[in-house]
Design an enzyme around this catalytic site. Structure first.
Site, PDB file in Angstrom:
ATOM      1  N   ASP B 131       0.966  -1.261  -0.124  1.00  0.00           N
ATOM      2  CA  ASP B 131       0.103  -0.058  -0.156  1.00  0.00           C
ATOM      3  C   ASP B 131       0.839   1.299  -0.120  1.00  0.00           C
ATOM      4  O   ASP B 131       1.471   1.527   1.207  1.00  0.00           O
ATOM      5  CB  ASP B 131      -1.040   0.023   1.306  1.00  0.00           C
ATOM      6  CG  ASP B 131      -2.072  -0.898   1.128  1.00  0.00           C
ATOM      7  OD1 ASP B 131      -1.875  -2.040   0.404  1.00  0.00           O
ATOM      8  OD2 ASP B 131      -2.956  -1.038   1.715  1.00  0.00           O
ATOM      9  N   LYS B 194      -6.946   3.185  -3.372  1.00  0.00           N
ATOM     10  CA  LYS B 194      -7.281   3.301  -1.982  1.00  0.00           C
ATOM     11  C   LYS B 194      -7.593   4.632  -1.450  1.00  0.00           C
ATOM     12  O   LYS B 194      -6.709   5.722  -1.950  1.00  0.00           O
ATOM     13  CB  LYS B 194      -6.231   2.634  -1.182  1.00  0.00           C
ATOM     14  CG  LYS B 194      -6.484   2.449   0.074  1.00  0.00           C
ATOM     15  CD  LYS B 194      -5.250   1.777   0.965  1.00  0.00           C
ATOM     16  CE  LYS B 194      -5.181   1.899   2.352  1.00  0.00           C
ATOM     17  NZ  LYS B 194      -4.054   1.259   3.029  1.00  0.00           N
ATOM     18  N   LYS B 230     -10.281   0.044  -2.827  1.00  0.00           N
ATOM     19  CA  LYS B 230     -10.123  -0.212  -1.212  1.00  0.00           C
ATOM     20  C   LYS B 230     -10.357   1.279  -0.517  1.00  0.00           C
ATOM     21  O   LYS B 230      -9.445   1.961  -0.460  1.00  0.00           O
ATOM     22  CB  LYS B 230      -8.634  -0.656  -0.840  1.00  0.00           C
ATOM     23  CG  LYS B 230      -8.563  -0.929   0.635  1.00  0.00           C
ATOM     24  CD  LYS B 230      -7.148  -1.535   0.868  1.00  0.00           C
ATOM     25  CE  LYS B 230      -6.994  -1.407   2.451  1.00  0.00           C
ATOM     26  NZ  LYS B 230      -5.451  -2.041   2.977  1.00  0.00           N
TER      27      LYS B 230
END
Lengths: 314, 294
Positions: B131, B194, B230
């Site tokens: 991430d 995300k 996400k």
């Protein structure tokens, strides 16, 4: 005399001079409508419609318990003296709103004298319990004799979230008799109001909202006991259930059985006043009721005792 | 290179408001809770993360609630790079992936070299998913090419690991910027986009997620490539999670209702989903006392 006044007030409330009031739940310091959107009619003694009151459901119980749980720590961590001041403040505000309560109780069929008596008793009871907050530890805490070199002491602590099932009558005094020991103990509560006489309990929420009681400490839900007792007795986040023996035996058994799931304490105190005595509740009965409610042991039942062993040297 | 697409903010808000009115009950709710749990990246990103806390988190990922046997495991755990090896050690025989934040998380304020090293380190420790955070400062000053290059170099550094690109939407200012950052990240090679690090408020909100989902949809329509989504941060209740699932279904279709294309980044959400689950099964409202803290 009483009857005359009652019908006067009823016709007054239906005239253009006053607008009908919606009585709502009191959850987390806010007056919120029931999730169900269903209502029932509360009637005056002569059968006239006075007000619509919410038929709450398990979701209202859920919201109320959530609010109570969230508020609990804040209330429990206040100093005992501060809790006493806040509870005393409720009596001050109630005093100022005496007339509003009297009017509503007369509508429901009380005589003026009986209404005033009950309200006076309520104020007295609040003042009585306000005094206990900082004395519980002094009177009931203890230093215990032990055989080893320890300073061993016990003190009372709040237990958590309490479900209060109000008696149908006396609706205000009965509710306060169950509520005050819990407030003093430092618990936060969800109150299921009297179905037949909900107005004084709902209006008491206005007293709470304008006194210094933090939001979420006292939550009031109206509606049918058959809808509200199952979810609260099954709720895993409720630590105590209190009510009185005027509650139907079936409901009391249900409370006992369902409470086993998370080991709730369940108390049903001796019934306050039989339902049919409402209109003629004599002064002596209210006085007797008040006297029997003035009892610090009600506080002890809804607290946990913590005992601490502290090593001491010679 | 990347067009700036105007966004109808009021339209987005109205669409979200409509979707939030859907009532999902009983069997559908249980299905949704099951899905939400399987899509969850159980996250702990604190300076105070100890070995014990990571162990606890991994065990919770494996067995969310032992009293009900049919509860699925979560999709992944998400930890800092120096905790990846430990998590990998505990989860190596399971299907649970290990996600690691990298690239000078959460601010991204460091040199590209350090960010690349951070990614290499996490991957070498055993991270399956990375991430990364974009350089918001560069993005906001219009250095889009630099942001693009950073993402594509980090994608290369990931090797086989999946890359999730954190836009940190709370710092981007407008929905137009969010759409543009989404397009940029997708074009630069993101496997997932995300919303947030979870360190900034506001984190994931429904309008932001809808805009990002639209970017994914438009990309799919023009290229046929499915990019995952996400939302992370601020999703605490099952109700919110279910609303997100509805939003995904309505915007991208059922293909995205799968852990390979949609994830929730959350920590406290897991307990709420479990509490709702147990409540649906037993009819009793639950207490947090009976669910583990982490």
């Amino acid at each position: 005399m009483a009857k005359e006044q009652s019908s006067d007030l009823t016709s007054h409330s239906n005239s253009m001079n006053s607008i009908p009031k919606t009585y709502k739940n009191y959850i987390n310091g806010e007056f919120s409508r029931t999730e169900s959107g269903r209502y029932y009619s509360v009637k005056a003694q002569d059968g006239k419609h006075i007000a619509n009151v919410g038929l709450s459901t398990k979701k209202d119980i859920r919201n109320a318990v959530r609010a109570a749980r969230k508020a609990h720590e804040f209330w429990a961590n206040k100093t005992a003296y501060n809790r006493g001041q806040i509870i005393y403040r409720i009596a001050e505000i109630l005093c100022g709103r005496r007339e509003q309560f009297t009017t509503e109780m007369i509508l429901l069929g009380y005589s003026r004298e009986a209404a005033e008596n009950e309200i006076q008793a309520c104020i007295e009871l609040i003042v009585y319990y306000a005094g206990w907050t900082d004395k519980i530890a002094q009177v009931f805490g203890s230093v215990n004799p032990v055989a080893s070199k320890h300073f061993n002491f016990s003190r009372q602590e709040p237990i958590g979230v309490v479900g209060i099932i109000c008696p149908e009558t006396p609706s205000l005094l009965g509710m306060l008799g169950l509520l005050l020991p819990n407030m003093v103990a430092g618990n936060s509560q969800v109150i299921i109001a009297s179905k037949r006489y909900p107005l004084p309990v709902c209006t008491f929420a206005e007293v709470l909202a304008t006194s210094d009681v933090p939001p979420g400490i006292v939550n009031i839900v109206t509606g049918s006991k058959a809808d509200l007792i199952p979810p609260i007795s099954k709720h895993m986040d409720v630590n105590v259930l209190v009510g009185d023996t005027s509650l139907d035996a079936d409901f009391r058994i249900m409370c006992e059985l369902e409470s086993a799931s998370n080991m709730k304490r369940v108390f049903f105190w001796e019934s306050f006043i039989p339902l049919n005595e409402l209109n003629s509740t004599p002064n002596e009965t209210i006085a007797f009721c008040l006297n029997s409610l003035k009892d610090p042991y009600y506080i002890l039942y809804v607290q946990e005792v913590k005992t601490t062993w502290h090593p001491v040297s010679e | 290179m990347i067009d700036r697409i105007p966004i109808d903010t009021v339209g987005i808000q109205e669409r979200v408001a409509r979707i939030c009115t859907r009532s999902i009950k009983r069997e559908s709710k249980l299905k949704a809770l099951d899905l939400a749990l399987r899509m969850m990246d159980l996250t702990t990103l604190e300076g105070s993360d100890s070995e014990g806390k990571i162990r606890q988190l991994c065990n919770k990922a494996l067995h969310p609630y032992t009293e009900l046997p049919n509860i699925p495991s979560v999709a992944a755990v998400c930890v800092y790079p120096n905790r990846v090896a430990l998590a990998n050690n505990i989860l190596k025989d399971s299907s649970i992936s290990i996600a690691s934040v990298a690239t000078a998380f959460p601010s991204g304020m460091s040199s590209l070299q350090i960010k690349l090293d951070d990614v290499h380190y996490a991957v070498s420790e055993g991270a399956d998913e990375i991430d990364m955070v974009i350089s918001r400062g560069a993005f906001l000053s219009g250095e889009y090419a630099r942001v693009y290059d950073e993402i594509s170099q980090i994608k290369e550094a990931c090797g086989n690991a999946h890359l999730k690109v954190i836009l940190e939407t709370g710092e981007l200012g407008s929905l137009e910027n969010i759409r543009m950052a989404s397009d940029l990240a997708i074009k630069a090679g993101a496997d997932f986009i995300k919303t947030s690090t979870g360190k900034i408020s506001p984190a994931a909100t429904m309008p932001v997620v809808l805009v990002m989902l639209q970017a994914i949809r438009d990309n799919y329509n023009s290229t046929g490539v499915k990019v995952g989504m996400k939302p992370a941060g601020g999703i605490r209740s099952s109700k919110q999670a279910i609303q997100y699932l509805v939003l995904v279904k309505e915007t991208l279709g059922t293909d995205w209702l799968h852990p390979s294309l949609f994830r929730f980044g959350a920590s406290s959400l897991a307990n709420d989903v479990l509490m709702q689950w147990v409540k649906e099964k037993t009819g009793r409202y639950q207490s947090l006392n009976y669910f583990s803290n982490d």
